[in-house]
Design a protein around this motif. Structure first.
Motif, short mmCIF file in Angstrom:
data_model
loop_
_atom_site.label_atom_id
_atom_site.label_comp_id
_atom_site.label_asym_id
_atom_site.label_seq_id
_atom_site.Cartn_x
_atom_site.Cartn_y
_atom_site.Cartn_z
N ALA A 1 0.85 -1.21 0.00
CA ALA A 1 0.00 0.00 0.00
C ALA A 1 0.88 1.25 0.00
O ALA A 1 0.62 2.22 -0.73
N ASN A 2 1.95 1.22 0.80
CA ASN A 2 2.86 2.37 0.82
C ASN A 2 3.54 2.56 -0.54
O ASN A 2 3.73 3.69 -1.00
N THR A 3 3.89 1.45 -1.17
CA THR A 3 4.54 1.56 -2.49
C THR A 3 3.57 2.12 -3.53
O THR A 3 3.93 2.98 -4.34
N LEU A 4 2.34 1.66 -3.50
CA LEU A 4 1.35 2.16 -4.46
C LEU A 4 1.12 3.66 -4.25
O LEU A 4 0.95 4.42 -5.20
N THR A 5 1.14 4.07 -2.99
CA THR A 5 0.97 5.50 -2.70
C THR A 5 2.15 6.28 -3.31
O THR A 5 1.96 7.32 -3.95
N GLU A 6 3.36 5.74 -3.12
CA GLU A 6 4.56 6.34 -3.73
C GLU A 6 4.40 6.50 -5.24
O GLU A 6 4.87 7.46 -5.83
N LEU A 7 3.76 5.52 -5.83
CA LEU A 7 3.58 5.55 -7.29
C LEU A 7 2.42 6.47 -7.70
O LEU A 7 2.03 6.51 -8.86
N LEU B 1 -0.80 6.56 -6.44
CA LEU B 1 -2.16 6.04 -6.44
C LEU B 1 -2.99 6.61 -5.30
O LEU B 1 -2.52 6.66 -4.16
N THR B 2 -4.20 7.01 -5.59
CA THR B 2 -5.09 7.47 -4.50
C THR B 2 -6.46 6.82 -4.67
O THR B 2 -6.73 6.15 -5.67
N LYS B 3 -7.31 7.06 -3.68
CA LYS B 3 -8.62 6.37 -3.69
C LYS B 3 -9.42 6.71 -4.96
O LYS B 3 -9.36 7.84 -5.45
N GLY B 4 -10.12 5.71 -5.42
CA GLY B 4 -10.92 5.88 -6.63
C GLY B 4 -10.17 5.54 -7.91
O GLY B 4 -10.78 5.28 -8.94
N ASP B 5 -8.82 5.51 -7.86
CA ASP B 5 -8.04 5.14 -9.06
C ASP B 5 -8.27 3.67 -9.39
O ASP B 5 -8.61 2.88 -8.51
#
Ligand code: PRX
Length: 664
Positions: free
Chosen positions: A130-136, A138-142
């Motif tokens: 989840a932290n990695t996806l945030t780094e990339l 990504l946010t809610k709804g994507d």
């Protein structure tokens, strides 16, 4: 092995009495999660019943209303409630002191390649992802496309999306680059998570290359910002700097701390594309609170799950809805230990499933009728070489299970004593709808029996009148299977196409406000439901849902084909087999038929997937059409199944069949 000897000699396999009924073993009923009272509770107060089931989950904010049906057919369940789906599937089990329990016994396709993941480890990895996806970015709804084989990272990726409130769209790794492209495009996925390759029958086949091909085909309009790649096979991959990232270089370095945000009960959870009656797949949309409630409830009662002692195994792939609900969300929300297996039943040989059952002491096994029939073909002797005595419950899903297969399954896998639950549901229903309750129901082989407590289903005629139960004499007429009450895990729409949602499911019985499932069914003499299969232009091949229109469009994509018609014909092993009838353009008539048929099969594999390759392709001079130009598939089905032709009076030219028959 001893335990089969008597039953085996008693069995007359050729004759199956379909009205024979199998009561649950008393010792099973005595410990079962569900009792008859569950039906009564639900019947007394349906919404109150569902509110109680929702309490299986941890809510950050309690809901204030169970169901809002005022905007039918788009339902809102558990209105006002907030929860985090990943927290419910992972963290809360760790908080309850079960962090050391194995969540996943992962078994790779290569023998010896195995990994156990506890709930505590799963929590850490989901947080890191989840932290990695945030780094990339990504946010809610994507939206995130997940194109992966059955590796633990696929499940971790799904849960990481859920944790962030991003929607995953899992694309079966057996689908082609072209099918992936269509799904990325429709969902406007920002991120694709994939693997370098996948093991298939001992060989490493590329997968990331297909992602590159899909993105390239999207050109400047590609919505994809990043591709996150798990190294599975070690094969070489094409690489785009700046866009592509290795999982192993990022995820393990990320923090294991991540605070889950609570999302609205109706926050979208995932999209899953499925075939409809047109060539364009539909993005079925599911949301959070209602879906997870039904996933958890059905998994608990239908599979009689005891999280402290069961080892559960669902053999589906996460690319299908069964993998979503009964590998990821149902089992994990219930905190059970499960087996996840990467490969096919015959890798490296036909003993593999039995070895896995023995190795982990699997207690509950859930598979598809086509897998059971494959085992039947291989012969029961294989099973007798293994100790399967840990199995206490068997399940079936994906297509009608024929009574012979049901009996064989119970006998050979279940030592002629385990209950077998035949579960009817769909991508759209999100969870099981019609199924026996294993400690309660007297099962008839091949019948899904009755709607679960809290669910309402009916079989009706053209005008919506409910059919009467069958009689002792003769067959009961068949009708349409409808769901006449909303249910928590129901789809909330088709991505980007509200009109198609209404048209597809809600127009047939619009006046009554019922959902039409697309299946035909009939009642048995005790009022039990026998699902007969699709009555629209959707085929079911080995439990895989494929539309005739999709295959037709792949066939006419070949430069030599002028026109194509596809039908599903009954097949002993795969349920239905795909039969195609094609008219060639004149220039293609010079190519030999064999070569043409090979090319066309390859074209379908390239456009859709090898699973959609037609079993038969007939080159014909004409197709049977009505005066309005509609292809008469019903008649082609008669031809494909070698039957006398039905009514041909509406055809423009009934003589086309002479030529079609001659081509077979
Ligand atoms: O025709 C029914 C058949 O599979 C269809 C749904 O396919 P899909 O959305 O891919 O989901 C499959 C896994 C849930 C249904 O419309 N089907 C599924 N289960 C059964 C079944 N037909 C008869 N008996 C079943 N148990």
């Amino acid at each position: 092995m001893q335990r089969w000897v008597t039953t085996l000699t008693d069995m007359t396999e050729t004759h199956v009495d379909v009205q024979a009924s199998y009561p649950p073993p008393p010792e099973f009923s005595a410990q079962a999660n569900a009792t008859e009272a569950l039906y009564d509770e639900a019947a007394e107060d349906r919404l109150g019943f569902w509110a109680a089931q929702a309490e299986r989950l941890a809510w950050d904010t309690p809901f204030t209303e169970v169901l809002d049906w005022s905007e039918a057919p788009v339902a809102k369940w558990f209105v006002g409630g907030k929860l985090n789906v990943a927290y419910n599937c992972v963290d809360r089990h760790v908080e309850a002191g079960n962090g050391d329990r194995v969540a996943i016994h992962w078994e790779g396709e290569p023998v010896g390649d195995a990994r156990d993941i506890t709930y505590a480890q799963l929590k850490d990895e989901v947080c890191q992802a989840a932290n990695t996806l945030t780094e990339l970015g990504l946010t809610k709804g994507d939206r995130v496309a997940i194109y992966m084989p059955m590796v633990p990272e696929a499940i971790i990726a799904m849960l990481a999306c859920a944790r962030l409130g991003a929607m995953h769209s899992v694309v079966f790794a057996g689908f082609s680059a072209s099918a992936l492209k269509a799904r990325i495009e429709d969902a406007e996925a920002k991120l694709v998570i994939t693997t370098d390759g996948q093991f298939r029958r001992g060989k490493a086949a590329p997968l990331k290359a297909g992602v590159d091909e899909a993105i390239e085909a999207l050109g400047d309009s590609s919505p994809v910002e990043h591709v996150l790649v798990v190294q599975r096979t070690g094969i070489e991959v094409p690489w785009t700097e700046g866009r592509d990232t290795w999982w192993h270089e990022t995820v393990p370095n990320a923090s294991t701390e991540h605070t889950p945000e609570a999302f609205d009960s109706e926050h979208p959870l995932f999209l899953l594309y499925t075939s409809g009656t047109t060539g364009k797949p539909k993005g079925i949309m599911h949301t959070s609170g209602g879906y997870l409630t039904q996933a958890s409830y059905t998994h608990h009662y239908v599979f009689d799950i005891k999280p402290e002692s069961d080892v559960y195994w669902c053999t589906a792939d996460i690319g299908w809805v069964t993998g979503h609900t009964y590998i990821v969300y149902g089992p994990l929300s219930n905190g059970v230990t499960q087996v996840v297996y990467e490969g096919t039943p015959a890798s490296p040989d036909e003993h593999r499933h039995f070895q896995v059952i023995e190795k982990y002491g699997v207690t509950v096994y859930y598979t598809a009728p086509t897998v059971v029939r494959t085992f039947m073909k291989w012969g029961r002797e294989l099973a007798f070489e293994h100790d399967l005595s840990s199995l206490r419950l068997l399940g079936s899903v994906g297509e009608p299970i024929n009574p012979e297969a049901w009996r064989w399954y119970r006998l050979v896998f279940g030592g002629d004593k385990t209950p077998v639950v035949d579960t009817w549901w769909q991508t759209e229903t999100g969870g099981i709808m019609i199924s026996p309750l294993p400690g309660v129901t007297h099962c008839k082989p091949g019948s899904a029996m009755r709607a679960l407590p809290g669910i309402s289903a009916k079989i009706v005629d053209d005008d919506g009148n409910e059919l009467a139960p069958g009689t002792d004499h003769g067959e009961q007429a068949s009708g349409y299977l409808v769901l006449d009450q909303p249910w928590p895990a129901m789809l909330r729409g088709i991505w980007g196409d509200p009109e198609r949602f209404k048209e597809t499911y809600w127009s047939r019985f619009a006046q009554q406000g019922w959902y039409f499932a697309g299946d035909g069914a009939r009642y048995g003499k005790d009022g039990e439901i026998w699902v007969l299969g699709r009555i629209d232009d959707v085929m079911n091949v080995s439990g895989h849902r494929i539309s005739t229109a999709e295959v037709e469009s792949a066939l006419v994509g070949h430069s030599g084909v002028a026109e194509a018609a596809v039908v599903g014909a009954t097949d002993e092993h795969t349920g239905q087999g795909i039969c195609a009838f094609v008219i060639l353009k004149s220039h293609a008539k010079e190519t030999s038929r064999e070569q043409m048929v090979d090319e066309l099969r390859a074209e379908v594999a390239r456009e859709i997937s090898p699973i959609a390759k037609p079993r038969e392709i007939h080159v014909v001079p004409e197709l049977p059409k009505t005066r309005s130009g509609k292809i008469m598939r019903r008649l082609l089905r008669d031809v494909a199944e070698g039957r006398e032709l039905g009514d041909t009076s509406t055809l423009v030219d009934p003589s086309v069949f002479e030529a079609i028959r001659a081509s077979k």
